[in-house]
Structure formats: C-alpha cells, structure tokens
Design a protein around this motif. Structure first.
Motif, PDB file in Angstrom:
ATOM      1  N   ILE A 101     -34.676  13.025  19.349  1.00  0.00           N
ATOM      2  CA  ILE A 101     -35.004  12.568  20.701  1.00  0.00           C
ATOM      3  C   ILE A 101     -35.185  11.045  20.714  1.00  0.00           C
ATOM      4  O   ILE A 101     -34.613  10.359  21.560  1.00  0.00           O
ATOM      5  CB  ILE A 101     -36.265  13.274  21.235  1.00  0.00           C
ATOM      6  CG1 ILE A 101     -35.972  14.764  21.457  1.00  0.00           C
ATOM      7  CG2 ILE A 101     -36.750  12.627  22.534  1.00  0.00           C
ATOM      8  CD1 ILE A 101     -37.185  15.607  21.779  1.00  0.00           C
TER       9      ILE A 101
ATOM     10  N   ASN B 199     -32.065   9.091  20.809  1.00  0.00           N
ATOM     11  CA  ASN B 199     -31.178   9.448  21.927  1.00  0.00           C
ATOM     12  C   ASN B 199     -30.064  10.409  21.550  1.00  0.00           C
ATOM     13  O   ASN B 199     -29.028  10.458  22.202  1.00  0.00           O
ATOM     14  CB  ASN B 199     -30.572   8.199  22.583  1.00  0.00           C
ATOM     15  CG  ASN B 199     -31.533   7.523  23.513  1.00  0.00           C
ATOM     16  OD1 ASN B 199     -32.110   8.167  24.368  1.00  0.00           O
ATOM     17  ND2 ASN B 199     -31.717   6.232  23.320  1.00  0.00           N
ATOM     18  N   ASN B 200     -30.274  11.178  20.513  1.00  0.00           N
ATOM     19  CA  ASN B 200     -29.283  12.175  20.122  1.00  0.00           C
ATOM     20  C   ASN B 200     -29.653  13.489  20.810  1.00  0.00           C
ATOM     21  O   ASN B 200     -30.053  14.468  20.173  1.00  0.00           O
ATOM     22  CB  ASN B 200     -29.257  12.325  18.590  1.00  0.00           C
ATOM     23  CG  ASN B 200     -28.099  13.162  18.120  1.00  0.00           C
ATOM     24  OD1 ASN B 200     -27.475  13.878  18.904  1.00  0.00           O
ATOM     25  ND2 ASN B 200     -27.818  13.095  16.836  1.00  0.00           N
ATOM     26  N   PHE B 201     -29.502  13.491  22.128  1.00  0.00           N
ATOM     27  CA  PHE B 201     -29.939  14.615  22.937  1.00  0.00           C
ATOM     28  C   PHE B 201     -29.096  15.865  22.702  1.00  0.00           C
ATOM     29  O   PHE B 201     -29.600  16.974  22.779  1.00  0.00           O
ATOM     30  CB  PHE B 201     -29.932  14.253  24.411  1.00  0.00           C
ATOM     31  CG  PHE B 201     -30.995  13.266  24.823  1.00  0.00           C
ATOM     32  CD1 PHE B 201     -31.969  12.824  23.937  1.00  0.00           C
ATOM     33  CD2 PHE B 201     -31.035  12.785  26.107  1.00  0.00           C
ATOM     34  CE1 PHE B 201     -32.955  11.925  24.324  1.00  0.00           C
ATOM     35  CE2 PHE B 201     -32.014  11.894  26.521  1.00  0.00           C
ATOM     36  CZ  PHE B 201     -32.974  11.464  25.622  1.00  0.00           C
TER      37      PHE B 201
ATOM     38  N   GLY C  31     -30.388  17.459  19.684  1.00  0.00           N
ATOM     39  CA  GLY C  31     -31.729  17.915  20.033  1.00  0.00           C
ATOM     40  C   GLY C  31     -31.681  19.200  20.840  1.00  0.00           C
ATOM     41  O   GLY C  31     -32.452  20.127  20.602  1.00  0.00           O
ATOM     42  N   LYS C  32     -30.752  19.273  21.767  1.00  0.00           N
ATOM     43  CA  LYS C  32     -30.580  20.483  22.581  1.00  0.00           C
ATOM     44  C   LYS C  32     -30.210  21.676  21.700  1.00  0.00           C
ATOM     45  O   LYS C  32     -30.764  22.768  21.860  1.00  0.00           O
ATOM     46  CB  LYS C  32     -29.512  20.258  23.640  1.00  0.00           C
ATOM     47  CG  LYS C  32     -29.220  21.474  24.489  1.00  0.00           C
ATOM     48  CD  LYS C  32     -28.082  21.201  25.464  1.00  0.00           C
ATOM     49  CE  LYS C  32     -27.706  22.470  26.165  1.00  0.00           C
ATOM     50  NZ  LYS C  32     -26.324  22.825  26.002  1.00  0.00           N
TER      51      LYS C  32
ATOM     52  N   ILE D  73     -43.031  18.951  22.113  1.00  0.00           N
ATOM     53  CA  ILE D  73     -42.760  17.845  23.042  1.00  0.00           C
ATOM     54  C   ILE D  73     -44.062  17.196  23.498  1.00  0.00           C
ATOM     55  O   ILE D  73     -44.200  15.975  23.498  1.00  0.00           O
ATOM     56  CB  ILE D  73     -41.946  18.338  24.262  1.00  0.00           C
ATOM     57  CG1 ILE D  73     -40.497  18.583  23.870  1.00  0.00           C
ATOM     58  CG2 ILE D  73     -42.014  17.360  25.430  1.00  0.00           C
ATOM     59  CD1 ILE D  73     -39.682  17.343  23.625  1.00  0.00           C
TER      60      ILE D  73
ATOM     61  N   ILE E 217     -39.210   8.653  26.697  1.00  0.00           N
ATOM     62  CA  ILE E 217     -37.973   9.240  26.188  1.00  0.00           C
ATOM     63  C   ILE E 217     -38.030  10.777  26.207  1.00  0.00           C
ATOM     64  O   ILE E 217     -37.017  11.436  26.412  1.00  0.00           O
ATOM     65  CB  ILE E 217     -37.615   8.717  24.774  1.00  0.00           C
ATOM     66  CG1 ILE E 217     -36.182   9.103  24.382  1.00  0.00           C
ATOM     67  CG2 ILE E 217     -38.597   9.210  23.731  1.00  0.00           C
ATOM     68  CD1 ILE E 217     -35.112   8.372  25.129  1.00  0.00           C
ATOM     69  N   TYR E 218     -39.220  11.342  26.031  1.00  0.00           N
ATOM     70  CA  TYR E 218     -39.354  12.802  26.051  1.00  0.00           C
ATOM     71  C   TYR E 218     -39.046  13.344  27.453  1.00  0.00           C
ATOM     72  O   TYR E 218     -38.446  14.404  27.600  1.00  0.00           O
ATOM     73  CB  TYR E 218     -40.744  13.237  25.592  1.00  0.00           C
ATOM     74  CG  TYR E 218     -41.036  12.731  24.205  1.00  0.00           C
ATOM     75  CD1 TYR E 218     -40.468  13.352  23.093  1.00  0.00           C
ATOM     76  CD2 TYR E 218     -41.832  11.611  23.996  1.00  0.00           C
ATOM     77  CE1 TYR E 218     -40.696  12.872  21.813  1.00  0.00           C
ATOM     78  CE2 TYR E 218     -42.054  11.128  22.717  1.00  0.00           C
ATOM     79  CZ  TYR E 218     -41.485  11.757  21.641  1.00  0.00           C
ATOM     80  OH  TYR E 218     -41.705  11.274  20.374  1.00  0.00           O
TER      81      TYR E 218
ATOM     82  N   SER F 273     -37.025  11.841  29.518  1.00  0.00           N
ATOM     83  CA  SER F 273     -35.563  11.702  29.629  1.00  0.00           C
ATOM     84  C   SER F 273     -34.862  12.893  28.984  1.00  0.00           C
ATOM     85  O   SER F 273     -33.878  13.416  29.524  1.00  0.00           O
ATOM     86  CB  SER F 273     -35.087  10.404  28.970  1.00  0.00           C
ATOM     87  OG  SER F 273     -35.620   9.295  29.640  1.00  0.00           O
ATOM     88  N   PHE F 274     -35.366  13.325  27.846  1.00  0.00           N
ATOM     89  CA  PHE F 274     -34.775  14.476  27.169  1.00  0.00           C
ATOM     90  C   PHE F 274     -34.890  15.733  28.027  1.00  0.00           C
ATOM     91  O   PHE F 274     -33.937  16.505  28.151  1.00  0.00           O
ATOM     92  CB  PHE F 274     -35.426  14.689  25.799  1.00  0.00           C
ATOM     93  CG  PHE F 274     -34.872  15.862  25.035  1.00  0.00           C
ATOM     94  CD1 PHE F 274     -33.550  15.870  24.612  1.00  0.00           C
ATOM     95  CD2 PHE F 274     -35.668  16.955  24.739  1.00  0.00           C
ATOM     96  CE1 PHE F 274     -33.023  16.963  23.918  1.00  0.00           C
ATOM     97  CE2 PHE F 274     -35.154  18.044  24.036  1.00  0.00           C
ATOM     98  CZ  PHE F 274     -33.832  18.042  23.630  1.00  0.00           C
TER      99      PHE F 274
ATOM    100  N   TYR G 210     -32.346  15.634  30.661  1.00  0.00           N
ATOM    101  CA  TYR G 210     -31.051  15.991  30.077  1.00  0.00           C
ATOM    102  C   TYR G 210     -30.911  17.517  30.017  1.00  0.00           C
ATOM    103  O   TYR G 210     -29.879  18.065  30.409  1.00  0.00           O
ATOM    104  CB  TYR G 210     -30.925  15.378  28.681  1.00  0.00           C
ATOM    105  CG  TYR G 210     -29.741  15.874  27.898  1.00  0.00           C
ATOM    106  CD1 TYR G 210     -28.470  15.342  28.109  1.00  0.00           C
ATOM    107  CD2 TYR G 210     -29.888  16.873  26.941  1.00  0.00           C
ATOM    108  CE1 TYR G 210     -27.377  15.804  27.385  1.00  0.00           C
ATOM    109  CE2 TYR G 210     -28.801  17.336  26.216  1.00  0.00           C
ATOM    110  CZ  TYR G 210     -27.545  16.797  26.443  1.00  0.00           C
ATOM    111  OH  TYR G 210     -26.467  17.265  25.721  1.00  0.00           O
TER     112      TYR G 210
END
Length: 148
Positions: free
Chosen positions: A9, A12-14, A17-18, A33, A44-45, A47-48, A51
């Motif tokens: 996360i 930014n490697n969402f 992460g997903k 989280i 950023i959390y 933002s995740f 996403y």
C-alpha cells in the motif's frame, strides 16, 4: 500482521495489495488497515480503499472507509464529511437493512458539526429499532434526542 500488505500500500502497488486482500478474511484486513493507519497516519490507506471500491463497490468497504475516516484519520480536514458519503453509500447498498451502517449515520449526529440532524437521527433510531428492537444505542440515542 499481514506480510507485505503495508509495504504494498505504501508503495502504491494497489493491484498486488488487492490480490493479497482477496486471499484473507475481511475482518483481518480491516484490523490491519486501521492498525497501520493509526501507526503511519497516512491518507494512502484511504486511497487504497477507494481503489478497492472502484474495483468492486461493497458496503463493507464503505464501512471500513467510514471507520478509517472517523478514527485514525479524523484529524484531517473534511474527514467527517467524507465519512458521511461512505455511510450514506453503505446504507444505500444495504437497502437500509444493516444496523451497523445505520449506526454509522447516527454517529454523525453526535459530532460537533452534526452532519446528521436531530430529526434525521430520530428517524434512523426508529429504523434501527425496527431491525433490532433491543439495540441499546438506538434506544439511548432516541431517548436523548426526544428529551432535547
């Protein structure tokens, strides 16, 4: 602690992460989280989570975004207003049948900005009590609201 989720996360490697999130239960993911957001105080959390919502909108993710915004990220300008959006979407996605989602709306009546009016909060309390007539939060809130 979920190995690598935080680093995915934060970098930014969402997408990866997903995939990791899809392999674990939602409760564990939620706790992770919130824990990481408290420790790092990073948006950023959020933002995740957005996403994830774009990929697959669910009331659970909206509820988690709500929790993130009213707890570890509550100090950010506009956090409660953004939380209102997530609470409303969750309530809509559950057709007003999920007590927890309705309780999130009710919470927004108790903050200084009172994003939910007393009138609306009374209606929400009554909705909650129709779904769960033993709900103590709704009973206490309704009592307090009717006394004012």
């Amino acid at each position: 602690m979920i190995k690598n989720l935080d680093s995915l996360i934060l970098s930014n490697n969402f997408e990866d992460g997903k995939r990791l999130v899809e392999s674990i239960d939602f409760k564990t993911f939620s706790e992770e989280i919130l824990y990481n957001a408290y420790n790092n105080c990073s948006i950023i959390y959020y933002s995740f989570l957005n996403y994830l919502l774009i990929e697959n909108e669910t009331s659970k993710i909206h509820d988690l975004a709500f929790s993130l915004l009213v707890n570890p990220l509550s100090h950010l300008e506009g956090a409660y207003n953004s939380a209102l959006y997530h609470a409303l979407r969750s309530v809509e996605l559950t057709n007003r049948k999920d007590v927890g989602s309705l309780e999130n709306l009710l919470f927004l009546n108790t903050i200084p900005d009172k994003l939910i009016s007393d009138e609306e909060a009374i209606k929400i309390c009554k909705e909650i009590l129709k779904l769960d007539n033993k709900n103590e939060l709704a009973k206490e809130s309704l009592n307090e609201l009717l006394q004012n």
